[in-house]
Write a protein that holds these residues in place. Structure first.
Motif, PDB file in Angstrom:
ATOM      1  N   LEU A  78     -17.295  -7.331  42.143  1.00  0.00           N
ATOM      2  CA  LEU A  78     -16.157  -7.174  41.242  1.00  0.00           C
ATOM      3  C   LEU A  78     -16.286  -5.889  40.421  1.00  0.00           C
ATOM      4  O   LEU A  78     -15.300  -5.179  40.207  1.00  0.00           O
ATOM      5  CB  LEU A  78     -16.040  -8.387  40.318  1.00  0.00           C
ATOM      6  N   GLU A  79     -17.503  -5.608  39.965  1.00  0.00           N
ATOM      7  CA  GLU A  79     -17.728  -4.368  39.217  1.00  0.00           C
ATOM      8  C   GLU A  79     -17.447  -3.153  40.097  1.00  0.00           C
ATOM      9  O   GLU A  79     -16.900  -2.155  39.629  1.00  0.00           O
ATOM     10  CB  GLU A  79     -19.159  -4.332  38.686  1.00  0.00           C
ATOM     11  N   ALA A  80     -17.799  -3.240  41.378  1.00  0.00           N
ATOM     12  CA  ALA A  80     -17.539  -2.134  42.295  1.00  0.00           C
ATOM     13  C   ALA A  80     -16.043  -1.962  42.537  1.00  0.00           C
ATOM     14  O   ALA A  80     -15.514  -0.843  42.484  1.00  0.00           O
ATOM     15  CB  ALA A  80     -18.267  -2.378  43.617  1.00  0.00           C
ATOM     16  N   ILE A  81     -15.353  -3.055  42.782  1.00  0.00           N
ATOM     17  CA  ILE A  81     -13.919  -3.005  43.071  1.00  0.00           C
ATOM     18  C   ILE A  81     -13.136  -2.490  41.863  1.00  0.00           C
ATOM     19  O   ILE A  81     -12.174  -1.725  42.002  1.00  0.00           O
ATOM     20  CB  ILE A  81     -13.401  -4.400  43.480  1.00  0.00           C
ATOM     21  N   LEU A 139      -8.230 -12.223  46.705  1.00  0.00           N
ATOM     22  CA  LEU A 139      -7.315 -11.400  47.488  1.00  0.00           C
ATOM     23  C   LEU A 139      -6.492 -10.484  46.596  1.00  0.00           C
ATOM     24  O   LEU A 139      -6.341  -9.288  46.880  1.00  0.00           O
ATOM     25  CB  LEU A 139      -6.398 -12.305  48.311  1.00  0.00           C
ATOM     26  N   GLN A 140      -5.974 -11.010  45.506  1.00  0.00           N
ATOM     27  CA  GLN A 140      -5.164 -10.214  44.589  1.00  0.00           C
ATOM     28  C   GLN A 140      -5.982  -9.132  43.904  1.00  0.00           C
ATOM     29  O   GLN A 140      -5.477  -8.038  43.621  1.00  0.00           O
ATOM     30  CB  GLN A 140      -4.502 -11.123  43.541  1.00  0.00           C
ATOM     31  N   THR A 141      -7.245  -9.412  43.654  1.00  0.00           N
ATOM     32  CA  THR A 141      -8.127  -8.406  43.049  1.00  0.00           C
ATOM     33  C   THR A 141      -8.296  -7.211  43.981  1.00  0.00           C
ATOM     34  O   THR A 141      -8.257  -6.042  43.552  1.00  0.00           O
ATOM     35  CB  THR A 141      -9.501  -9.022  42.729  1.00  0.00           C
ATOM     36  N   ILE A 142      -8.479  -7.477  45.257  1.00  0.00           N
ATOM     37  CA  ILE A 142      -8.635  -6.400  46.237  1.00  0.00           C
ATOM     38  C   ILE A 142      -7.317  -5.658  46.422  1.00  0.00           C
ATOM     39  O   ILE A 142      -7.289  -4.414  46.495  1.00  0.00           O
ATOM     40  CB  ILE A 142      -9.147  -6.978  47.568  1.00  0.00           C
ATOM     41  N   ALA A 144      -5.003  -5.239  44.225  1.00  0.00           N
ATOM     42  CA  ALA A 144      -4.803  -4.408  43.031  1.00  0.00           C
ATOM     43  C   ALA A 144      -5.591  -3.107  43.147  1.00  0.00           C
ATOM     44  O   ALA A 144      -5.124  -2.046  42.720  1.00  0.00           O
ATOM     45  CB  ALA A 144      -5.219  -5.183  41.781  1.00  0.00           C
ATOM     46  N   ARG A 145      -6.797  -3.183  43.748  1.00  0.00           N
ATOM     47  CA  ARG A 145      -7.576  -1.948  43.923  1.00  0.00           C
ATOM     48  C   ARG A 145      -6.893  -1.025  44.925  1.00  0.00           C
ATOM     49  O   ARG A 145      -6.878   0.202  44.752  1.00  0.00           O
ATOM     50  CB  ARG A 145      -8.999  -2.291  44.400  1.00  0.00           C
ATOM     51  N   PHE A 146      -6.301  -1.572  45.965  1.00  0.00           N
ATOM     52  CA  PHE A 146      -5.593  -0.754  46.941  1.00  0.00           C
ATOM     53  C   PHE A 146      -4.311  -0.168  46.349  1.00  0.00           C
ATOM     54  O   PHE A 146      -3.947   0.972  46.651  1.00  0.00           O
ATOM     55  CB  PHE A 146      -5.282  -1.566  48.191  1.00  0.00           C
ATOM     56  N   ASP A 147      -3.644  -0.939  45.510  1.00  0.00           N
ATOM     57  CA  ASP A 147      -2.464  -0.403  44.815  1.00  0.00           C
ATOM     58  C   ASP A 147      -2.861   0.791  43.949  1.00  0.00           C
ATOM     59  O   ASP A 147      -2.138   1.796  43.884  1.00  0.00           O
ATOM     60  CB  ASP A 147      -1.826  -1.487  43.943  1.00  0.00           C
ATOM     61  N   ARG A 148      -3.996   0.671  43.302  1.00  0.00           N
ATOM     62  CA  ARG A 148      -4.492   1.780  42.482  1.00  0.00           C
ATOM     63  C   ARG A 148      -4.816   2.992  43.348  1.00  0.00           C
ATOM     64  O   ARG A 148      -4.554   4.144  42.958  1.00  0.00           O
ATOM     65  CB  ARG A 148      -5.736   1.315  41.724  1.00  0.00           C
ATOM     66  N   LEU A 164      -3.436  -4.865  54.086  1.00  0.00           N
ATOM     67  CA  LEU A 164      -4.777  -4.273  54.072  1.00  0.00           C
ATOM     68  C   LEU A 164      -5.767  -5.189  53.355  1.00  0.00           C
ATOM     69  O   LEU A 164      -6.897  -5.398  53.830  1.00  0.00           O
ATOM     70  CB  LEU A 164      -4.726  -2.903  53.404  1.00  0.00           C
ATOM     71  N   ALA A 165      -5.342  -5.750  52.228  1.00  0.00           N
ATOM     72  CA  ALA A 165      -6.209  -6.678  51.498  1.00  0.00           C
ATOM     73  C   ALA A 165      -6.484  -7.922  52.329  1.00  0.00           C
ATOM     74  O   ALA A 165      -7.627  -8.396  52.403  1.00  0.00           O
ATOM     75  CB  ALA A 165      -5.575  -7.049  50.159  1.00  0.00           C
ATOM     76  N   CYS A 166      -5.451  -8.464  52.982  1.00  0.00           N
ATOM     77  CA  CYS A 166      -5.625  -9.645  53.829  1.00  0.00           C
ATOM     78  C   CYS A 166      -6.601  -9.355  54.960  1.00  0.00           C
ATOM     79  O   CYS A 166      -7.444 -10.192  55.305  1.00  0.00           O
ATOM     80  CB  CYS A 166      -4.289 -10.096  54.403  1.00  0.00           C
ATOM     81  N   PHE A 167      -6.487  -8.158  55.543  1.00  0.00           N
ATOM     82  CA  PHE A 167      -7.378  -7.790  56.641  1.00  0.00           C
ATOM     83  C   PHE A 167      -8.844  -7.859  56.207  1.00  0.00           C
ATOM     84  O   PHE A 167      -9.675  -8.484  56.884  1.00  0.00           O
ATOM     85  CB  PHE A 167      -7.043  -6.381  57.132  1.00  0.00           C
ATOM     86  N   TYR A 168      -9.162  -7.231  55.079  1.00  0.00           N
ATOM     87  CA  TYR A 168     -10.566  -7.202  54.665  1.00  0.00           C
ATOM     88  C   TYR A 168     -11.053  -8.566  54.178  1.00  0.00           C
ATOM     89  O   TYR A 168     -12.230  -8.916  54.374  1.00  0.00           O
ATOM     90  CB  TYR A 168     -10.793  -6.104  53.628  1.00  0.00           C
ATOM     91  N   VAL A 169     -10.163  -9.357  53.590  1.00  0.00           N
ATOM     92  CA  VAL A 169     -10.553 -10.708  53.199  1.00  0.00           C
ATOM     93  C   VAL A 169     -10.825 -11.561  54.440  1.00  0.00           C
ATOM     94  O   VAL A 169     -11.798 -12.328  54.486  1.00  0.00           O
ATOM     95  CB  VAL A 169      -9.465 -11.352  52.323  1.00  0.00           C
TER      96      VAL A 169
END
Length: 211
Positions: A78-81, A139-142, A144-148, A164-169
Protein backbone atom coordinates in the motif's frame (compact mmCIF):
# COMPACT_ATOMS: atom_id res chain seq x y z
CA UNK A 1 -16.99 -30.95 60.42
CA UNK A 2 -15.55 -28.07 58.52
CA UNK A 3 -15.96 -28.07 54.78
CA UNK A 4 -13.54 -26.33 52.50
CA UNK A 5 -15.36 -23.85 50.29
CA UNK A 6 -13.94 -23.95 46.78
CA UNK A 7 -14.19 -20.63 45.04
CA UNK A 8 -14.73 -20.53 41.32
CA UNK A 9 -11.56 -19.31 39.63
CA UNK A 10 -11.50 -16.41 37.27
CA UNK A 11 -11.58 -17.32 33.61
CA UNK A 12 -8.19 -17.28 31.99
CA UNK A 13 -7.43 -13.88 30.49
CA UNK A 14 -6.84 -13.78 26.76
CA UNK A 15 -4.22 -11.51 25.25
CA UNK A 16 -6.03 -9.80 22.38
CA UNK A 17 -3.16 -9.62 19.89
CA UNK A 18 -2.11 -13.20 20.56
CA UNK A 19 -5.69 -14.33 20.13
CA UNK A 20 -5.99 -12.48 16.82
CA UNK A 21 -2.75 -14.04 15.57
CA UNK A 22 -4.08 -17.50 16.40
CA UNK A 23 -7.51 -16.84 14.90
CA UNK A 24 -6.10 -15.32 11.72
CA UNK A 25 -3.87 -18.32 11.12
CA UNK A 26 -6.73 -20.79 11.63
CA UNK A 27 -9.11 -18.86 9.39
CA UNK A 28 -6.33 -18.51 6.80
CA UNK A 29 -5.58 -22.24 6.81
CA UNK A 30 -9.11 -23.64 7.12
CA UNK A 31 -11.44 -20.88 5.94
CA UNK A 32 -14.32 -19.36 7.86
CA UNK A 33 -16.71 -22.29 7.61
CA UNK A 34 -13.95 -24.81 8.28
CA UNK A 35 -12.96 -23.18 11.58
CA UNK A 36 -15.17 -23.85 14.59
CA UNK A 37 -15.39 -22.12 17.95
CA UNK A 38 -13.98 -25.31 19.46
CA UNK A 39 -10.97 -25.07 17.11
CA UNK A 40 -10.41 -21.46 18.10
CA UNK A 41 -10.70 -21.94 21.85
CA UNK A 42 -8.48 -25.03 21.78
CA UNK A 43 -5.79 -23.19 19.82
CA UNK A 44 -6.00 -20.16 22.11
CA UNK A 45 -6.13 -22.27 25.27
CA UNK A 46 -9.19 -20.52 26.69
CA UNK A 47 -12.83 -21.46 27.34
CA UNK A 48 -15.58 -20.13 25.04
CA UNK A 49 -16.72 -17.43 27.51
CA UNK A 50 -13.26 -15.83 27.39
CA UNK A 51 -13.31 -15.81 23.60
CA UNK A 52 -16.80 -14.29 23.43
CA UNK A 53 -15.96 -11.71 26.10
CA UNK A 54 -12.87 -10.58 24.19
CA UNK A 55 -14.02 -10.74 20.57
CA UNK A 56 -17.80 -11.22 20.46
CA UNK A 57 -19.24 -13.71 17.96
CA UNK A 58 -17.29 -15.88 15.54
CA UNK A 59 -18.14 -13.42 12.75
CA UNK A 60 -16.93 -10.50 14.90
CA UNK A 61 -13.69 -12.37 15.54
CA UNK A 62 -13.25 -13.07 11.83
CA UNK A 63 -13.71 -9.40 11.02
CA UNK A 64 -11.13 -8.41 13.63
CA UNK A 65 -8.72 -11.10 12.46
CA UNK A 66 -8.98 -9.77 8.90
CA UNK A 67 -8.21 -6.26 10.12
CA UNK A 68 -5.30 -7.56 12.18
CA UNK A 69 -3.67 -9.56 9.40
CA UNK A 70 -4.42 -7.02 6.67
CA UNK A 71 -2.58 -4.24 8.49
CA UNK A 72 0.54 -6.38 8.54
CA UNK A 73 0.28 -8.05 5.14
CA UNK A 74 -0.76 -4.99 3.14
CA UNK A 75 1.39 -2.29 4.71
CA UNK A 76 4.38 -2.46 2.34
CA UNK A 77 2.53 -2.68 -0.97
CA UNK A 78 0.00 0.00 0.00
CA UNK A 79 2.86 2.37 0.80
CA UNK A 80 4.37 1.58 -2.61
CA UNK A 81 1.11 2.06 -4.50
CA UNK A 82 0.27 5.31 -2.72
CA UNK A 83 3.82 6.66 -2.62
CA UNK A 84 6.05 8.57 -5.00
CA UNK A 85 7.47 5.78 -7.16
CA UNK A 86 6.15 5.40 -10.70
CA UNK A 87 3.02 3.36 -11.27
CA UNK A 88 5.03 0.73 -13.14
CA UNK A 89 7.59 0.42 -10.33
CA UNK A 90 4.81 0.34 -7.74
CA UNK A 91 3.07 -2.45 -9.62
CA UNK A 92 6.35 -4.35 -9.91
CA UNK A 93 6.77 -4.04 -6.14
CA UNK A 94 3.16 -5.14 -5.58
CA UNK A 95 3.54 -8.28 -7.69
CA UNK A 96 6.93 -9.35 -6.33
CA UNK A 97 5.88 -8.60 -2.76
CA UNK A 98 2.82 -10.79 -3.31
CA UNK A 99 5.02 -13.60 -4.64
CA UNK A 100 7.17 -13.44 -1.50
CA UNK A 101 4.24 -13.22 0.91
CA UNK A 102 2.29 -16.03 -0.72
CA UNK A 103 5.20 -18.45 -0.39
CA UNK A 104 6.57 -17.38 2.99
CA UNK A 105 7.47 -20.59 4.87
CA UNK A 106 6.37 -19.16 8.21
CA UNK A 107 2.78 -18.46 7.11
CA UNK A 108 -0.07 -20.27 5.37
CA UNK A 109 0.14 -20.25 1.60
CA UNK A 110 -1.59 -17.67 -0.56
CA UNK A 111 -3.59 -14.68 0.59
CA UNK A 112 -6.17 -14.87 3.37
CA UNK A 113 -8.42 -12.26 1.75
CA UNK A 114 -8.08 -13.31 -1.90
CA UNK A 115 -8.79 -16.96 -1.13
CA UNK A 116 -11.47 -16.40 1.49
CA UNK A 117 -15.14 -17.39 1.18
CA UNK A 118 -15.23 -17.75 -2.60
CA UNK A 119 -17.84 -20.49 -2.21
CA UNK A 120 -20.09 -20.39 0.82
CA UNK A 121 -23.35 -21.46 2.40
CA UNK A 122 -26.25 -19.03 2.59
CA UNK A 123 -25.76 -18.61 6.34
CA UNK A 124 -22.30 -17.11 5.76
CA UNK A 125 -23.40 -14.61 3.12
CA UNK A 126 -22.57 -11.65 5.37
CA UNK A 127 -19.01 -12.91 5.81
CA UNK A 128 -18.67 -13.41 2.05
CA UNK A 129 -19.83 -9.84 1.46
CA UNK A 130 -17.32 -8.58 4.03
CA UNK A 131 -14.41 -10.25 2.24
CA UNK A 132 -15.68 -9.25 -1.21
CA UNK A 133 -15.78 -5.62 -0.05
CA UNK A 134 -12.14 -5.86 1.00
CA UNK A 135 -11.16 -7.27 -2.38
CA UNK A 136 -13.09 -4.45 -4.06
CA UNK A 137 -11.25 -1.89 -1.93
CA UNK A 138 -7.91 -3.28 -3.04
CA UNK A 139 -9.02 -3.08 -6.66
CA UNK A 140 -10.09 0.55 -6.25
CA UNK A 141 -6.78 1.41 -4.61
CA UNK A 142 -4.88 0.12 -7.64
CA UNK A 143 -7.26 1.82 -10.08
CA UNK A 144 -6.74 5.13 -8.25
CA UNK A 145 -2.98 4.75 -8.76
CA UNK A 146 -3.50 4.16 -12.48
CA UNK A 147 -5.81 7.17 -12.69
CA UNK A 148 -3.02 9.21 -11.13
CA UNK A 149 -0.58 7.80 -13.69
CA UNK A 150 -2.85 9.01 -16.48
CA UNK A 151 -3.11 12.46 -14.91
CA UNK A 152 0.69 12.66 -14.54
CA UNK A 153 1.33 11.51 -18.12
CA UNK A 154 2.83 8.12 -17.26
CA UNK A 155 -0.11 6.35 -18.91
CA UNK A 156 -1.77 7.59 -22.06
CA UNK A 157 -5.06 9.52 -21.93
CA UNK A 158 -7.93 7.13 -22.47
CA UNK A 159 -6.19 4.21 -20.75
CA UNK A 160 -8.89 1.91 -19.38
CA UNK A 161 -7.74 2.01 -15.77
CA UNK A 162 -10.64 -0.19 -14.64
CA UNK A 163 -9.59 -3.01 -16.97
CA UNK A 164 -5.89 -2.52 -16.17
CA UNK A 165 -6.53 -2.70 -12.43
CA UNK A 166 -8.72 -5.80 -12.87
CA UNK A 167 -6.00 -7.44 -14.94
CA UNK A 168 -3.33 -7.06 -12.27
CA UNK A 169 -5.70 -8.05 -9.47
CA UNK A 170 -6.65 -11.20 -11.39
CA UNK A 171 -2.93 -11.97 -11.83
CA UNK A 172 -2.38 -11.68 -8.08
CA UNK A 173 -5.45 -13.81 -7.35
CA UNK A 174 -4.05 -16.45 -9.67
CA UNK A 175 -0.67 -16.25 -7.98
CA UNK A 176 -2.38 -16.83 -4.64
CA UNK A 177 -4.17 -19.91 -5.98
CA UNK A 178 -0.94 -21.22 -7.51
CA UNK A 179 0.86 -20.73 -4.18
CA UNK A 180 -1.83 -22.78 -2.43
CA UNK A 181 -1.19 -25.53 -4.98
CA UNK A 182 2.52 -25.49 -4.14
CA UNK A 183 4.05 -23.10 -6.68
CA UNK A 184 7.51 -21.86 -5.73
CA UNK A 185 8.65 -18.29 -5.19
CA UNK A 186 10.63 -18.47 -8.43
CA UNK A 187 7.54 -19.53 -10.37
CA UNK A 188 5.43 -16.72 -8.94
CA UNK A 189 8.14 -14.18 -9.75
CA UNK A 190 8.14 -15.41 -13.34
CA UNK A 191 4.38 -14.91 -13.49
CA UNK A 192 4.82 -11.42 -12.07
CA UNK A 193 7.40 -10.55 -14.73
CA UNK A 194 5.16 -11.82 -17.53
CA UNK A 195 2.33 -9.65 -16.19
CA UNK A 196 4.65 -6.64 -16.09
CA UNK A 197 5.57 -7.22 -19.74
CA UNK A 198 1.93 -6.41 -20.56
CA UNK A 199 2.31 -2.90 -19.11
CA UNK A 200 0.74 -0.34 -21.48
CA UNK A 201 3.00 1.71 -23.69
CA UNK A 202 3.89 5.02 -21.99
CA UNK A 203 1.96 8.05 -23.23
CA UNK A 204 5.02 9.70 -24.86
CA UNK A 205 5.99 6.52 -26.72
CA UNK A 206 2.45 5.98 -27.94
CA UNK A 207 2.32 9.51 -29.35
CA UNK A 208 5.60 8.91 -31.25
CA UNK A 209 4.18 5.69 -32.71
CA UNK A 210 1.24 7.54 -34.27
CA UNK A 211 2.17 8.50 -37.90
Amino acid sequence: MNKTIRKRGRPRLLDRDVGLDVAARLFWERGYEGTSIADLTEAMGVPPPSLYATFGSKEDLYRQALDHISQRENKAWLEAIQGKMSAHDAMAFFLHDAAARFTCPDKPRGCMVLNAVLQHAEKTESVAQLVAARRALGLQTIKARFDRAVAEGELAPGTDTDALACFYVVVVQGMSAQACDGASLATLKQLADIALSAWPMPAAHRQKAIP
